[in-house]
Design a protein around this motif. Structure first.
Motif, PDB file in Angstrom:
ATOM      1  N   ARG A 191       0.829  -1.213   0.000  1.00  0.00           N
ATOM      2  CA  ARG A 191       0.000   0.000   0.000  1.00  0.00           C
ATOM      3  C   ARG A 191       0.862   1.261   0.000  1.00  0.00           C
ATOM      4  O   ARG A 191       0.584   2.215  -0.715  1.00  0.00           O
ATOM      5  N   ALA A 192       1.929   1.259   0.800  1.00  0.00           N
ATOM      6  CA  ALA A 192       2.816   2.422   0.860  1.00  0.00           C
ATOM      7  C   ALA A 192       3.479   2.669  -0.496  1.00  0.00           C
ATOM      8  O   ALA A 192       3.584   3.818  -0.945  1.00  0.00           O
ATOM      9  N   ARG A 193       3.913   1.619  -1.160  1.00  0.00           N
ATOM     10  CA  ARG A 193       4.550   1.774  -2.470  1.00  0.00           C
ATOM     11  C   ARG A 193       3.549   2.257  -3.519  1.00  0.00           C
ATOM     12  O   ARG A 193       3.883   3.070  -4.382  1.00  0.00           O
ATOM     13  N   LEU A 194       2.321   1.758  -3.442  1.00  0.00           N
ATOM     14  CA  LEU A 194       1.294   2.202  -4.388  1.00  0.00           C
ATOM     15  C   LEU A 194       0.978   3.681  -4.196  1.00  0.00           C
ATOM     16  O   LEU A 194       0.742   4.399  -5.165  1.00  0.00           O
ATOM     17  N   LYS A 195       1.003   4.141  -2.950  1.00  0.00           N
ATOM     18  CA  LYS A 195       0.774   5.570  -2.695  1.00  0.00           C
ATOM     19  C   LYS A 195       1.890   6.417  -3.291  1.00  0.00           C
ATOM     20  O   LYS A 195       1.670   7.557  -3.696  1.00  0.00           O
ATOM     21  N   GLN A 196       3.105   5.855  -3.351  1.00  0.00           N
ATOM     22  CA  GLN A 196       4.216   6.576  -3.960  1.00  0.00           C
ATOM     23  C   GLN A 196       4.071   6.658  -5.481  1.00  0.00           C
ATOM     24  O   GLN A 196       4.686   7.515  -6.107  1.00  0.00           O
ATOM     25  N   CYS A 197       3.262   5.774  -6.050  1.00  0.00           N
ATOM     26  CA  CYS A 197       3.019   5.778  -7.507  1.00  0.00           C
ATOM     27  C   CYS A 197       1.882   6.744  -7.802  1.00  0.00           C
ATOM     28  O   CYS A 197       0.790   6.352  -8.235  1.00  0.00           O
ATOM     29  N   ARG A 198       2.145   8.031  -7.534  1.00  0.00           N
ATOM     30  CA  ARG A 198       1.110   9.043  -7.771  1.00  0.00           C
ATOM     31  C   ARG A 198       0.637   8.968  -9.218  1.00  0.00           C
ATOM     32  O   ARG A 198       1.398   8.619 -10.113  1.00  0.00           O
ATOM     33  N   HIS A 199      -0.630   9.227  -9.430  1.00  0.00           N
ATOM     34  CA  HIS A 199      -1.280   9.231 -10.738  1.00  0.00           C
ATOM     35  C   HIS A 199      -1.530   7.821 -11.270  1.00  0.00           C
ATOM     36  O   HIS A 199      -2.017   7.681 -12.396  1.00  0.00           O
ATOM     37  N   ALA A 200      -1.186   6.792 -10.526  1.00  0.00           N
ATOM     38  CA  ALA A 200      -1.510   5.419 -10.958  1.00  0.00           C
ATOM     39  C   ALA A 200      -3.012   5.201 -10.780  1.00  0.00           C
ATOM     40  O   ALA A 200      -3.611   5.765  -9.875  1.00  0.00           O
ATOM     41  N   PRO A 201      -3.625   4.385 -11.624  1.00  0.00           N
ATOM     42  CA  PRO A 201      -5.085   4.185 -11.559  1.00  0.00           C
ATOM     43  C   PRO A 201      -5.508   3.193 -10.482  1.00  0.00           C
ATOM     44  O   PRO A 201      -6.336   2.322 -10.712  1.00  0.00           O
ATOM     45  N   ILE A 202      -4.923   3.298  -9.304  1.00  0.00           N
ATOM     46  CA  ILE A 202      -5.253   2.383  -8.207  1.00  0.00           C
ATOM     47  C   ILE A 202      -5.856   3.199  -7.064  1.00  0.00           C
ATOM     48  O   ILE A 202      -5.282   4.198  -6.650  1.00  0.00           O
ATOM     49  N   PHE A 203      -6.984   2.724  -6.578  1.00  0.00           N
ATOM     50  CA  PHE A 203      -7.683   3.429  -5.500  1.00  0.00           C
ATOM     51  C   PHE A 203      -7.882   2.470  -4.352  1.00  0.00           C
ATOM     52  O   PHE A 203      -8.738   1.605  -4.416  1.00  0.00           O
ATOM     53  N   LEU A 204      -7.068   2.593  -3.318  1.00  0.00           N
ATOM     54  CA  LEU A 204      -7.148   1.689  -2.168  1.00  0.00           C
ATOM     55  C   LEU A 204      -7.930   2.346  -1.044  1.00  0.00           C
ATOM     56  O   LEU A 204      -7.898   3.507  -0.834  1.00  0.00           O
TER      57      LEU A 204
END
Length: 184
Positions: free
Chosen positions: A171-184
């Motif tokens: 989750r922390a790494r996905l938050k670092q991927c700003r503008h990625a189409p993932i909504f957790l």
């Protein structure tokens, strides 16, 4: 939506990857997370039993992905994909044996490889443009796969897989991927 990826060999032995949670937008898979965060061991067993019946009834050899809806505690089969599937692209980096390798092993009569995960993963498709790719590559655990296609609206140009040892780090790494189409 969930998906379960099965691999069946010529003798009818079947192995499964963990259930994957999928999110679509405009009828295109945007992102997947593996293993599916809210699925129980019982749901994995139920999905495997359902897919096993399908595999045996079809005498199928290779990778078969079954998309499932989760509705009121029940799993309902939605779609069959008799091939490697976009929701399993995370297996390239995060499984002992990828769905691609296992598909070839199965149809060539070779032993099926282990489907054991190495941590957890999220995959998101690159649709229409590659605008933020370089930014995402600075995040630990990010892997880029480009398909060599020309950019145009709605076209899958590649995918990004994000790996981690545990869900919190993922989750922390996905938050670092700003503008990625993932909504957790």
């Amino acid at each position: 939506e969930l998906s379960l990826i099965a691999v069946s060999d010529r003798e009818g032995h079947v192995v499964f990857y963990p259930l994957v949670e999928n999110h679509h937008q405009h009828h295109i898979l945007q992102w997947s997370i593996a293993p599916a965060p809210d699925c129980t061991g019982q749901q994995q067993i139920e999905a495997e039993q359902m897919v096993l019946k399908i595999v045996h009834a079809l005498r199928y050899v290779g990778v078969l992905t079954v998309e499932l809806f989760q509705h009121e505690g029940q799993l309902i089969a939605n779609e069959l994909a008799p091939r490697v599937h976009n929701s399993g692209h995370w297996t390239i980096e995060c499984a002992e044996t990828s769905q691609f390798e296992n598909h070839l092993r199965a149809i060539l009569g070779m032993p099926i490889g282990a489907t054991t995960m190495r941590g957890c993963a999220a995959m998101f498709n690159l649709i229409g443009d590659l605008e933020h790719v370089e930014e995402w590559l600075t995040v630990p655990g990010v892997h880029l796969h480009l398909y060599g296609k020309a950019a145009r609206p709605g076209r899958k140009l590649g995918h990004v897989t994000v790996l981690a040892d545990d869900p919190d780090t993922l989750r922390a790494r996905l938050k670092q991927c700003r503008h990625a189409p993932i909504f957790l």
